[in-house]
Design an enzyme around this catalytic site. Structure first.
Site, PDB file in Angstrom:
ATOM      1  N   GLU A   1     -58.982   1.225  45.846  1.00  0.00           N
ATOM      2  CA  GLU A   1     -58.262   0.030  45.414  1.00  0.00           C
ATOM      3  C   GLU A   1     -58.610  -1.160  46.319  1.00  0.00           C
ATOM      4  O   GLU A   1     -58.596  -1.039  47.548  1.00  0.00           O
ATOM      5  CB  GLU A   1     -56.764   0.339  45.471  1.00  0.00           C
ATOM      6  CG  GLU A   1     -55.843  -0.771  45.039  1.00  0.00           C
ATOM      7  CD  GLU A   1     -54.378  -0.325  45.096  1.00  0.00           C
ATOM      8  OE1 GLU A   1     -53.533  -1.069  44.585  1.00  0.00           O
ATOM      9  OE2 GLU A   1     -54.097   0.747  45.670  1.00  0.00           O
TER      10      GLU A   1
ATOM     11  N   LYS B   1     -53.860  -3.171  37.278  1.00  0.00           N
ATOM     12  CA  LYS B   1     -52.824  -2.226  37.688  1.00  0.00           C
ATOM     13  C   LYS B   1     -51.530  -2.530  36.942  1.00  0.00           C
ATOM     14  O   LYS B   1     -51.191  -3.683  36.691  1.00  0.00           O
ATOM     15  CB  LYS B   1     -52.618  -2.342  39.196  1.00  0.00           C
ATOM     16  CG  LYS B   1     -51.688  -1.313  39.816  1.00  0.00           C
ATOM     17  CD  LYS B   1     -51.730  -1.441  41.340  1.00  0.00           C
ATOM     18  CE  LYS B   1     -50.874  -0.409  42.050  1.00  0.00           C
ATOM     19  NZ  LYS B   1     -51.014  -0.509  43.526  1.00  0.00           N
TER      20      LYS B   1
ATOM     21  N   CYS C   1     -53.495   3.624  41.970  1.00  0.00           N
ATOM     22  CA  CYS C   1     -52.539   4.007  43.015  1.00  0.00           C
ATOM     23  C   CYS C   1     -51.131   4.285  42.495  1.00  0.00           C
ATOM     24  O   CYS C   1     -50.869   5.345  41.948  1.00  0.00           O
ATOM     25  CB  CYS C   1     -52.519   2.945  44.114  1.00  0.00           C
ATOM     26  SG  CYS C   1     -51.784   3.538  45.665  1.00  0.00           S
TER      27      CYS C   1
END
Length: 638
Positions: free
Chosen positions: A46, A115, A170
């Site tokens: 990330e 995300k 994540c």
């Protein structure tokens, strides 16, 4: 996608916070390593182009612009490469900044995935800098000079070989409904996770369990790459996790807290994953609940590559892992014991009959019967162990049978079948000197008749001894040892039978069990040699059981073709069996498996203990007269 495999990698580069040029160079180094090793799909952490821990520097336009310039550098670097690279970077879309994964191949920007779930608790402040994909409107943008469509909808990329992958970032996997749920149900075979998870006491084990469970729940391959050395340690530390999983099983993982860049490479078996999904009705039902259609992106064509299987293949897939040996063995035995105990309880029976040959299968069946009686509080003398020596019985197995029954405290009966079978041969006009199928099967059926008749006489249950491997190969006499009133070993393959008896022997330290384990496997239906040793060794006739159990596992569990099973067996048994030997016995397996289905179609009840079963009431339903031609033909060109 040769044999269903795709080579993937998780990379953890070194980074310098906010030094985009350095970070791009580190990413390029890992990309070059991966390309050189034939990796088809690489995921990096990330925000790896800037560093995850830039904090309020993400508000600086200079950093965001440099990240885009870094992407231009990556596009130029990959211009002549086939590898698909997924890197993390901040992307400005309109007036908002998003934490994104950029998918790059052959100098092209294939797509950008933002995300969804932004952690904003504890040490995390992502909402301070980034917007969620839920804030995004579908639109076309220019990034690094490339037109690209961005959307909050689930996005699935398809390689030129047809492998489908999706991306989550994540915190997404920590959410109650991770994006990977929808992506997998929409058809993604593999999920890539670009992460920046910091280390805390106990967190890593929880993370491993979380990722394993998500991979298992969605029946997908999962590639996880998290940032490591070089991220700011102002308040937290990043350990650099790299994991590659397949349906809940970790194929490989990196070294945490490494100060050096690292890359972990493995192969994910997409064919295996698709078989799992296709045969799992729960997964199929869940797919119907997916409302949104995914946005599909096709990756670029690549040059054909030579295929090499790099995965480690366990030659004994039915055998428990060493660190789980005791737990697994006890679980298997408890399943067998519970199955038999319930049958005895249901029949209100206090007696059982077991034929004891001095071999592995009857030993395990007797041990399970004894433990079942103990658990039910029944007298072990209610177990009638019957040894039935015949023309081929050796002193070794005969004495081991008697010793075993004596040590276990069961009722011992000895009935020699030679005279009865000789009389039977006279009745049917068979020459006792002709050692053919009639000669062998007559003995097996005589023994079964004795067991059944004594069971009737004693109001007892005949406990079967035959195992899963014998059922697969049809290595049992129809209406002979093929038949019982409850087959406790029906779900246990031969390699596991040996393992279980060895495990029990290690617990109760008895010499007779160890000698039984060392005795060659044989039905002992042919007279012994001149030295009184076993002449008829099963594995000389049908092949090594460790090979047949290997074939059975992949044939039954995943529906693999013989050609693929051959490939796996070559890898698993490298140095132990030649290609010619493996092929020979695989052909034997295919022929026997198809021709012997009639025995499995009417097999007795028995418990399933592992991932496969041949019961016609359970896992396997097959026409008795199905042809093996396709399967044998598949092996012609290997």
């Amino acid at each position: 996608m040769k044999y269903g495999y795709i080579k993937v990698a998780a990379g953890v580069p070194a980074v310098k916070v906010a030094d985009v040029v350095y970070n791009v160079q580190q990413a390029e180094s890992l990309i070059a390593q991966a390309e050189g090793q034939g990796v088809e799909l690489l995921v990096l952490p990330e925000l790896c182009l800037t560093g995850y821990s830039c904090q309020d520097l993400f508000k600086e336009q200079l950093l965001v612009d440099n990240a885009e310039e870094g992407l231009v550098m990556l596009l130029d670097f990959t211009r002549k490469l086939d590898i698909i690279c997924v890197v993390g970077m901040p992307v400005q879309i309109g007036s908002l900044l998003y934490n994104c994964a950029a998918v790059v191949q052959g100098g092209s920007l294939l797509g950008v995935v933002p995300k969804t779930y932004l952690p904003n608790y504890g040490e995390f402040y992502e909402k301070r800098w980034f917007a969620s994909s839920q804030d995004l409107k579908p639109q076309d943008i220019y990034l690094a000079g490339s037109p690209v469509h961005v959307t909050p909808e689930p996005t699935i990329f398809t390689t030129c070989d047809g492998v489908r992958f999706g991306i989550e970032i994540c915190e997404d996997v920590w959410a109650p409904t991770p994006p990977s749920n929808e992506l997998s149900l929409a058809g993604a075979d593999i999920i890539l996770n670009l992460s920046a998870s910091n280390e805390l006491v106990g967190k890593h084990q929880y993370l491993r369990q979380l990722v394993c469970q998500q991979s298992a729940r969605t029946m997908c391959g999962y590639v996880y790459a998290s940032c490591g050395f070089g991220e700011s340690t102002q308040d937290v530390v990043y350990g650099g996790n790299a994991m590659i999983l397949e349906n809940g099983h970790i194929l490989c993982e990196g070294e945490r807290y490494s100060f050096q860049p690292q890359i972990k490479i493995s192969q994910i078996d997409v064919e295996r994953l698709r078989t799992e999904r296709r045969t799992n009705s729960t997964f199929i039902t869940a797919q119907a609940a997916v409302d949104r259609q995914p946005y599909l992106i096709n990756c670029k064509p690549v040059m054909p590559r030579d295929f090499e299987l790099i995965r480690t293949i366990d030659p004994h897939p039915f055998i428990p892992e060493e660190d789980k040996m005791q737990e697994s063995c006890e679980e298997i035995l408890n399943i067998q014991i519970a199955g038999l105990a319930k049958r005895l309880y249901h029949l209100n029976s206090t007696k059982a009959v077991v034929g004891i040959s001095g071999g592995l299968d009857s030993t395990l069946a007797l041990l399970v019967t004894v433990k079942s009686f103990d658990k039910l509080g029944l007298d072990r003398r209610g177990i009638i162990g019957i040894t039935m020596p015949g023309f081929g019985t050796t002193d070794r197995t005969y004495h081991n049978a008697l010793k075993l029954m004596k040590e276990l405290g069961v009722t011992i009966r000895e009935i020699n079948i030679a005279e009865a079978v000789t009389l039977h041969f006279r009745d049917i006009g068979h020459d006792v000197n002709i050692h053919d199928t009639t000669y062998e099967n007559s003995q097996a059926r005589e023994r079964t008749q004795i067991l059944m008749d004594i069971a009737n006489k004693e109001n007892a249950l005949v406990v079967g001894t035959g195992d899963l491997s014998e059922l697969a190969l049809g290595w049992a006499t129809y209406n002979g040892d093929h038949m019982s009133m409850y087959g406790v070993n029906a779900g246990v393959p031969k390699t596991l039978v040996r393992y279980l008896v060895t495990f029990i022997a290690s617990k109760i330290a008895t010499e007779v069990l160890l000698d039984i384990v060392d005795t060659p496997i044989s039905p002992e239906l042919i007279p012994a040699d001149e030295n009184g040793h076993i002449r008829q060794k099963t594995e000389d006739l049908v092949g090594p059981y460790e090979l047949h159990d290997f074939f059975l596992y992949y044939f039954l569990r995943f529906g693999f073709s013989p050609a693929k099973i051959f490939l796996l067996a070559k890898k698993a048994f490298d140095g132990n069996y030649s290609d010619e030997v493996i092929k020979k016995w695989l052909q034997t397996f295919c022929r026997r498996f198809f021709s012997q289905q009639f025995k499995r179609s009417c097999m007795p009840d028995g418990p399933k203990v592992g991932s496969v079963s041949l019961s016609p009431r359970g896992d396997w339903r097959m026409p008795t007269d199905a042809s093996a031609v396709l399967w044998l033909k598949d092996l012609e060109h290997v």
